[in-house]
Design an enzyme around this catalytic site. Sequence first.
Site, mmCIF file in Angstrom:
data_model
loop_
_atom_site.group_PDB
_atom_site.id
_atom_site.type_symbol
_atom_site.label_atom_id
_atom_site.label_comp_id
_atom_site.label_asym_id
_atom_site.label_seq_id
_atom_site.Cartn_x
_atom_site.Cartn_y
_atom_site.Cartn_z
ATOM 1 N N HIS A 152 -67.003 -70.786 -87.126
ATOM 2 C CA HIS A 152 -67.008 -70.308 -85.744
ATOM 3 C C HIS A 152 -67.744 -68.977 -85.643
ATOM 4 O O HIS A 152 -67.533 -68.090 -86.478
ATOM 5 C CB HIS A 152 -65.577 -70.177 -85.223
ATOM 6 N N CYS B 114 -58.813 -66.696 -87.010
ATOM 7 C CA CYS B 114 -60.014 -66.856 -86.188
ATOM 8 C C CYS B 114 -59.638 -66.946 -84.708
ATOM 9 O O CYS B 114 -58.544 -67.398 -84.349
ATOM 10 C CB CYS B 114 -60.780 -68.108 -86.634
ATOM 11 N N CYS C 156 -37.738 -41.765 -111.093
ATOM 12 C CA CYS C 156 -37.144 -40.599 -110.440
ATOM 13 C C CYS C 156 -35.676 -40.433 -110.792
ATOM 14 O O CYS C 156 -35.061 -39.431 -110.424
ATOM 15 C CB CYS C 156 -37.303 -40.704 -108.918
ATOM 16 N N CYS D 182 13.842 -43.001 -79.392
ATOM 17 C CA CYS D 182 14.058 -43.848 -78.229
ATOM 18 C C CYS D 182 12.916 -44.828 -78.063
ATOM 19 O O CYS D 182 11.749 -44.489 -78.240
ATOM 20 C CB CYS D 182 14.200 -42.976 -76.977
#
Length: 598
Positions: A142, A167, A238, A296
């Site tokens: 295309h 496309c 780390c 109560c």
Amino acid sequence: MDDNLSGEEDVYYYSSDQESLNGLDNEQSLLQPLSSRAITVKVITKESLLAAQREDLRRVMELLTLKEHHARTLLIYYRWDVEKLFAVLVEKGKDSLFSGAGLTFLENQPCDSSVSRSSMMTCDICIEDVPGYQMTRMDCGHSFCNTCWAGHFTVKINEGQSTRITCMAHKCNAICDEDVVRTLVSKSQPDLAEKFDRFLLESYIEDNKMVKWCPSTPHCGNAIRVEDDELCEVECSCGLQFCFSCSSQAHSPCSCAMWELWRKKCYDESETVNWITVHTKQCPKCHKPVEKNGGCNLVTCLCRQSFCWLCGGATGRNHTWSRISGHSCGRFQEDKEKQMERAKRDLERYMHYHNRYKAHTDSSKLEAQLSYSIRKKVSFSEKRELQLKDFSWATNGLHRLFRSRRVISYSYPFAFYMFGDELFKDEMSSEEREIKQNLFEDQQQQLEANVEKLSKFLEEPFDQFADDKVMQIRIQVINLSVAVDTLCKKMYECIENDLLGSLQLGIHNITPYRSNGIERASDFYSSQNSKEAVGEICQSSDCGTSGWTSRLDQALGSGNSEDTSCSSNKRARIDGGYRNSQTTLLDLNLPAEAIERK
């Protein structure tokens, strides 16, 4: 002290020092440097991300004789799972492999994506006549004008679809050439082109189930790649240890689903609601919780509404010590009583497991201070004129204490859900649940007792003791280190085989137990170095094509077996050599003599 050394309680002791040392045979495999063992976890830094991506790209490019952007399209579609890509190639063939990923190759198509420069052509999108050199053809055939292509690419990149831009043609699912996208976008928006390249690069992490960002806060910038199984716990360079499957903190023997439920239960207000349900009643007027502060049963809310504490019904204010005027709630209401009893029982059960989980977590934090104390005592003991010169048993015992304490800590959230009604109510009968709970709690109790003993012996001031007492402590620490390792293995086997293994609901899997602790990730470049050495050995020895590669060659039908016989061992070499600054060559848990030998 002597009573502690008698060993009369349920602890796994060996009768002699030699037998204790023999019990450490399971740790002798650690004496090999990590470079000689199979390295399954790698750290991918910002600098090595491109090399890690090209490692997989090169394998696919060499096998299928493809360009780089076509290989990337295939890998992105199959989520960078090279083995799955090869399996689809073997089972369904090359055509099915390409069409499924959106790759289209037209026969006799020129390599240049531009159209004839002299002719005028009509763009089907903007319906404008433009010169041929302003038109671009994709692999699918295309052609549209560069302006429309650039607008289409801009929209897709801003929408976060950089990795699979299709496309513009109607019902065409072909993937656009990334070189064309980069060229057209960079002419008008160079920043957007850089964003596009970054998305393509980071897709190796974002779309790859075997690679994940380190969840450290603040972020260290590293990613972790695993080779074999994504159900594992890893340690980044780390220093952060986390579950690779769910990116939460390391939580085995809890499954990921169990830990997520437990984490929410601990940090949200679910248990606060339970406490309010048990200890308060709702005002029938303003619906706020009210706590009774007297004997109560006629209570009054802040909104001045009076109600009966027994049934929660609104009443007048007139009452005596024995009855409320115009009100009677003596009739038994089964639903409300059961609801209150159930809420109270659930709260007490949660508090039982949570208190023990938190107690062991707090102990682990306090025992972290032992590292400095142990180093100080070992340093002082080595300067004394003692018969014992090697104090690596103290360091090994300390690391064993850390690992086993973590196992015990997370065994309580596991037990809370394993033997509760939230997850496995329909999976086990009450009798079966009771048997399994007793089996698990017996092992949990044995492990807990031995861990506490190990902690106590490591806290002893052995740097102040004589030779004979130091030797006794050494034997006890070695014994207990072996004991807790054995008991941890048995607990994991019990969970995998007897508890979770017998259930039909197979979503709760746990990370396998590792005696040498959570695996530390090695630097990607050092791993590259060792793998290239293996590739060179394979090539020099004229290794034969494996059955897997032979099947690939048959699926390809291209006769390029000589190029792919060792393609899985070929790796891209990075200019400037390999960085080994982050490479861990020796396990920190090794005894001193092993490190000296290395």
